[in-house]
Write a protein that holds these residues in place. Sequence first.
Motif, PDB file in Angstrom:
ATOM      1  N   PHE A   8       0.820  -1.203   0.000  1.00 16.32           N
ATOM      2  CA  PHE A   8       0.000   0.000   0.000  1.00 16.32           C
ATOM      3  C   PHE A   8       0.864   1.267   0.000  1.00 16.32           C
ATOM      4  O   PHE A   8       0.373   2.357   0.296  1.00 16.32           O
ATOM      5  CB  PHE A   8      -0.929   0.005   1.220  1.00 16.32           C
ATOM      6  CG  PHE A   8      -1.971  -1.068   1.185  1.00 16.32           C
ATOM      7  CD1 PHE A   8      -3.009  -1.026   0.270  1.00 16.32           C
ATOM      8  CD2 PHE A   8      -1.923  -2.142   2.077  1.00 16.32           C
ATOM      9  CE1 PHE A   8      -3.981  -2.011   0.230  1.00 16.32           C
ATOM     10  CE2 PHE A   8      -2.888  -3.135   2.051  1.00 16.32           C
ATOM     11  CZ  PHE A   8      -3.925  -3.076   1.123  1.00 16.32           C
ATOM     12  N   THR A  11      -0.441   4.253  -2.175  1.00 14.81           N
ATOM     13  CA  THR A  11      -1.887   4.456  -2.036  1.00 14.81           C
ATOM     14  C   THR A  11      -2.181   5.908  -1.663  1.00 14.81           C
ATOM     15  O   THR A  11      -1.505   6.488  -0.817  1.00 14.81           O
ATOM     16  CB  THR A  11      -2.446   3.521  -0.954  1.00 14.81           C
ATOM     17  OG1 THR A  11      -2.222   2.172  -1.352  1.00 14.81           O
ATOM     18  CG2 THR A  11      -3.936   3.749  -0.746  1.00 14.81           C
ATOM     19  N   TYR A  21      -9.787   4.889  -1.558  1.00 15.01           N
ATOM     20  CA  TYR A  21      -8.329   4.819  -1.619  1.00 15.01           C
ATOM     21  C   TYR A  21      -7.909   4.231  -2.959  1.00 15.01           C
ATOM     22  O   TYR A  21      -8.373   3.161  -3.352  1.00 15.01           O
ATOM     23  CB  TYR A  21      -7.785   3.960  -0.474  1.00 15.01           C
ATOM     24  CG  TYR A  21      -8.204   4.462   0.890  1.00 15.01           C
ATOM     25  CD1 TYR A  21      -7.380   5.299   1.632  1.00 15.01           C
ATOM     26  CD2 TYR A  21      -9.458   4.114   1.419  1.00 15.01           C
ATOM     27  CE1 TYR A  21      -7.783   5.777   2.879  1.00 15.01           C
ATOM     28  CE2 TYR A  21      -9.858   4.591   2.656  1.00 15.01           C
ATOM     29  CZ  TYR A  21      -9.019   5.419   3.377  1.00 15.01           C
ATOM     30  OH  TYR A  21      -9.417   5.885   4.597  1.00 15.01           O
ATOM     31  N   VAL A  23      -5.130   2.546  -5.052  1.00 17.46           N
ATOM     32  CA  VAL A  23      -3.932   1.744  -4.799  1.00 17.46           C
ATOM     33  C   VAL A  23      -3.191   1.548  -6.120  1.00 17.46           C
ATOM     34  O   VAL A  23      -3.723   0.976  -7.068  1.00 17.46           O
ATOM     35  CB  VAL A  23      -4.289   0.374  -4.195  1.00 17.46           C
ATOM     36  CG1 VAL A  23      -3.016  -0.372  -3.795  1.00 17.46           C
ATOM     37  CG2 VAL A  23      -5.212   0.540  -2.998  1.00 17.46           C
ATOM     38  N   THR A  26       0.516  -2.163  -6.651  1.00 12.86           N
ATOM     39  CA  THR A  26       0.109  -3.135  -5.630  1.00 12.86           C
ATOM     40  C   THR A  26       1.161  -4.217  -5.441  1.00 12.86           C
ATOM     41  O   THR A  26       1.446  -4.636  -4.313  1.00 12.86           O
ATOM     42  CB  THR A  26      -1.221  -3.788  -6.023  1.00 12.86           C
ATOM     43  OG1 THR A  26      -2.169  -2.772  -6.353  1.00 12.86           O
ATOM     44  CG2 THR A  26      -1.761  -4.655  -4.900  1.00 12.86           C
ATOM     45  N   HIS A 135     -11.384  -4.391  -0.847  1.00 16.17           N
ATOM     46  CA  HIS A 135     -10.189  -4.118  -1.651  1.00 16.17           C
ATOM     47  C   HIS A 135     -10.388  -4.813  -2.997  1.00 16.17           C
ATOM     48  O   HIS A 135     -10.482  -6.038  -3.063  1.00 16.17           O
ATOM     49  CB  HIS A 135      -8.943  -4.655  -0.951  1.00 16.17           C
ATOM     50  CG  HIS A 135      -7.663  -4.324  -1.652  1.00 16.17           C
ATOM     51  ND1 HIS A 135      -6.455  -4.864  -1.269  1.00 16.17           N
ATOM     52  CD2 HIS A 135      -7.385  -3.516  -2.723  1.00 16.17           C
ATOM     53  CE1 HIS A 135      -5.499  -4.398  -2.047  1.00 16.17           C
ATOM     54  NE2 HIS A 135      -6.046  -3.582  -2.944  1.00 16.17           N
TER      55      HIS A 135
END
Length: 222
Positions: A8, A11, A21, A23, A26, A135
């Motif tokens: 993260f 992010t 958020y 991201v 990754t 997520h």
Amino acid sequence: MSTPLVSFDRTTAEDDPFRWYHVRGTFAPGDAKALCETFPRDGFRMVTRTGSDKSYTMYHRPLHPVEGGETDTAGLAEPWRRLVAEVTGPAYRAAVAELTGLPLGDAPIEVNVWRYGGSCWLDPHVDKPEKLVTHILYFNEAWPEGHGGDLLLLGSSSGDDVVRRIAPLSNTGVLLARGENSWHAVERVREGAAGLERLSAQVVFTRAYRHGRTRGPNTPRS
């Protein structure tokens, strides 16, 4: 101790049209490529619904939990077994809790993979109250502009009220914390490019209810 697969570090927290958020980066480049190349292809079923609250059509496979509370690793390549093990572990849970400020210590986790082929979509909706944070991770190494399939972050319940578009490109993703105004949708994938599918995975933290009651793991969600 092995290096975490999910990062993260790149992010950013966004507040338009609600708190979410973005991201980026990754995975390490080699891991991102391996996950794209070995994205699961078996064990999916079409899920479809037309109703007043949310309509959709897509293909779904649950990875964790499945019947008996186990993890389904059948046919998964090693990069995916590693990913599922990490996102159901304590270090990932702690990282998401720190980033979002949400109390996720005892929140049950679901892990699912999704495929959107031509004419698959997900209507505008707000996630149900038992969902805390999701997520979403993308696994398309390329995605043609104008082909649909974007995640749409909306200013209202109208599908035309698009504030942000997120293309489903590999090594990017979003964290969506559930809120009363967190309207979002997946744009209908256009027919045309043979074999092109929108590929994603979701890690969902849900509320822990009394007596262990949570939403069934095989129920389709955003």
